[in-house]
Design a protein around this motif. Structure first.
Motif, PDB file in Angstrom:
ATOM      1  N   VAL A  88     -61.499  -2.780  62.010  1.00 52.64           N
ATOM      2  CA  VAL A  88     -60.610  -3.507  61.105  1.00 52.64           C
ATOM      3  C   VAL A  88     -59.209  -3.430  61.715  1.00 52.64           C
ATOM      4  O   VAL A  88     -58.514  -2.431  61.541  1.00 52.64           O
ATOM      5  CB  VAL A  88     -60.624  -2.908  59.684  1.00 52.64           C
ATOM      6  N   PRO A  89     -58.800  -4.466  62.447  1.00 52.46           N
ATOM      7  CA  PRO A  89     -57.481  -4.438  63.093  1.00 52.46           C
ATOM      8  C   PRO A  89     -56.347  -4.417  62.077  1.00 52.46           C
ATOM      9  O   PRO A  89     -56.435  -5.054  61.024  1.00 52.46           O
ATOM     10  CB  PRO A  89     -57.447  -5.735  63.898  1.00 52.46           C
ATOM     11  N   ALA A  90     -55.300  -3.677  62.390  1.00 58.67           N
ATOM     12  CA  ALA A  90     -54.121  -3.652  61.518  1.00 58.67           C
ATOM     13  C   ALA A  90     -53.333  -4.949  61.659  1.00 58.67           C
ATOM     14  O   ALA A  90     -52.671  -5.385  60.732  1.00 58.67           O
ATOM     15  CB  ALA A  90     -53.243  -2.461  61.865  1.00 58.67           C
ATOM     16  N   ALA A  91     -53.430  -5.561  62.826  1.00 59.97           N
ATOM     17  CA  ALA A  91     -52.761  -6.846  63.084  1.00 59.97           C
ATOM     18  C   ALA A  91     -53.622  -7.642  64.059  1.00 59.97           C
ATOM     19  O   ALA A  91     -54.377  -7.059  64.846  1.00 59.97           O
ATOM     20  CB  ALA A  91     -51.368  -6.620  63.663  1.00 59.97           C
ATOM     21  N   ALA A  92     -53.500  -8.937  64.004  1.00 61.87           N
ATOM     22  CA  ALA A  92     -54.346  -9.804  64.830  1.00 61.87           C
ATOM     23  C   ALA A  92     -54.156  -9.564  66.328  1.00 61.87           C
ATOM     24  O   ALA A  92     -55.065  -9.777  67.105  1.00 61.87           O
ATOM     25  CB  ALA A  92     -54.084 -11.259  64.485  1.00 61.87           C
ATOM     26  N   ALA A  93     -52.995  -9.116  66.740  1.00 55.54           N
ATOM     27  CA  ALA A  93     -52.717  -8.924  68.163  1.00 55.54           C
ATOM     28  C   ALA A  93     -53.198  -7.572  68.696  1.00 55.54           C
ATOM     29  O   ALA A  93     -53.183  -7.346  69.905  1.00 55.54           O
ATOM     30  CB  ALA A  93     -51.223  -9.063  68.414  1.00 55.54           C
ATOM     31  N   ASN A  94     -53.628  -6.673  67.809  1.00 56.91           N
ATOM     32  CA  ASN A  94     -54.081  -5.354  68.250  1.00 56.91           C
ATOM     33  C   ASN A  94     -55.372  -5.455  69.055  1.00 56.91           C
ATOM     34  O   ASN A  94     -56.260  -6.222  68.721  1.00 56.91           O
ATOM     35  CB  ASN A  94     -54.306  -4.439  67.054  1.00 56.91           C
ATOM     36  N   THR A 127     -58.949 -11.228  63.861  1.00 57.65           N
ATOM     37  CA  THR A 127     -58.093 -11.468  62.710  1.00 57.65           C
ATOM     38  C   THR A 127     -57.855 -10.145  61.993  1.00 57.65           C
ATOM     39  O   THR A 127     -58.387  -9.111  62.384  1.00 57.65           O
ATOM     40  CB  THR A 127     -58.762 -12.468  61.759  1.00 57.65           C
ATOM     41  N   GLU A 128     -57.099 -10.169  60.943  1.00 58.51           N
ATOM     42  CA  GLU A 128     -56.795  -8.930  60.215  1.00 58.51           C
ATOM     43  C   GLU A 128     -57.890  -8.575  59.219  1.00 58.51           C
ATOM     44  O   GLU A 128     -57.669  -7.816  58.285  1.00 58.51           O
ATOM     45  CB  GLU A 128     -55.443  -9.058  59.524  1.00 58.51           C
ATOM     46  N   THR A 129     -59.075  -9.106  59.422  1.00 59.25           N
ATOM     47  CA  THR A 129     -60.239  -8.725  58.631  1.00 59.25           C
ATOM     48  C   THR A 129     -61.206  -7.992  59.548  1.00 59.25           C
ATOM     49  O   THR A 129     -60.913  -7.747  60.712  1.00 59.25           O
ATOM     50  CB  THR A 129     -60.925  -9.967  58.016  1.00 59.25           C
ATOM     51  N   VAL A 130     -62.357  -7.678  59.066  1.00 56.46           N
ATOM     52  CA  VAL A 130     -63.339  -6.941  59.857  1.00 56.46           C
ATOM     53  C   VAL A 130     -63.764  -7.774  61.074  1.00 56.46           C
ATOM     54  O   VAL A 130     -64.051  -8.962  60.957  1.00 56.46           O
ATOM     55  CB  VAL A 130     -64.576  -6.603  59.000  1.00 56.46           C
ATOM     56  N   THR A 131     -63.786  -7.139  62.235  1.00 56.36           N
ATOM     57  CA  THR A 131     -64.258  -7.753  63.469  1.00 56.36           C
ATOM     58  C   THR A 131     -65.549  -7.037  63.848  1.00 56.36           C
ATOM     59  O   THR A 131     -65.552  -5.813  63.984  1.00 56.36           O
ATOM     60  CB  THR A 131     -63.211  -7.602  64.585  1.00 56.36           C
ATOM     61  N   GLN A 132     -66.638  -7.805  64.008  1.00 55.08           N
ATOM     62  CA  GLN A 132     -67.942  -7.196  64.279  1.00 55.08           C
ATOM     63  C   GLN A 132     -68.663  -7.888  65.424  1.00 55.08           C
ATOM     64  O   GLN A 132     -68.654  -9.111  65.533  1.00 55.08           O
ATOM     65  CB  GLN A 132     -68.837  -7.259  63.042  1.00 55.08           C
TER      66      GLN A 132
END
Length: 140
Positions: free
Chosen positions: A88-94, A65-70
């Motif tokens: 921290v993705p700029a967009a969910a698809a990144n 998601t567009e929040t922190v991914t850990q």
């Protein structure tokens, strides 16, 4: 040394969900055990009342998601804080690459290793974990 991989995208919907490794790229010796399709990897100590040291290296490509991914490595169900991987993705698809490299000690008996998500809504597109036994007790 052993290497386990996953080339099939896995959606981890809940916090604490594990990365499943569905293929063995390099089969380890009797000290490193894994069943394809499982998230758990078992490593052994050096024998009765002695310990062993392993280097654990993880690499994964993730979207979230567009929040922190850990993600993080766990030993016997407890997080290894030094292994925390965060983007921290700029967009969910990144798609982002995360890496961790740490050493773990295994006392007499066995220890279980896994990779888990600390955030919900993470997709692990590809993953690879390499576990290498680097020393036994008399060398530590």
């Amino acid at each position: 040394m052993a290497q386990f991989i996953s080339t099939t995208p896995q959606e981890i919907t809940a916090v604490g969900g594990s990365v499943v490794f569905n293929s063995t790229a390099v089969c380890g010796d009797c000290n490193i055990k894994h069943r394809n399709g499982s998230a758990l990897i078992k490593v052994r100590g050096s024998g009765c009342c002695s310990r062993a040291r392993y280097r654990v290296s993880f690499h994964g490509n993730v979207t979230g998601t567009e929040t922190v991914t850990q993600l993080a490595l766990y030993q016997d169900g407890e997080i290894l804080p030094e292994s925390l991987m965060s983007v921290v993705p700029a967009a969910a698809a990144n798609v982002w690459s995360v890496d961790s490299d740490t050493e773990v000690y295994v006392d007499c008996g066995c220890s279980t290793l896994s990779v888990r998500s600390l955030t919900a809504g993470v997709t692990v597109n590809t993953a690879s974990i390499i576990i290498t036994r680097v020393a036994k007790e008399e060398e530590i």
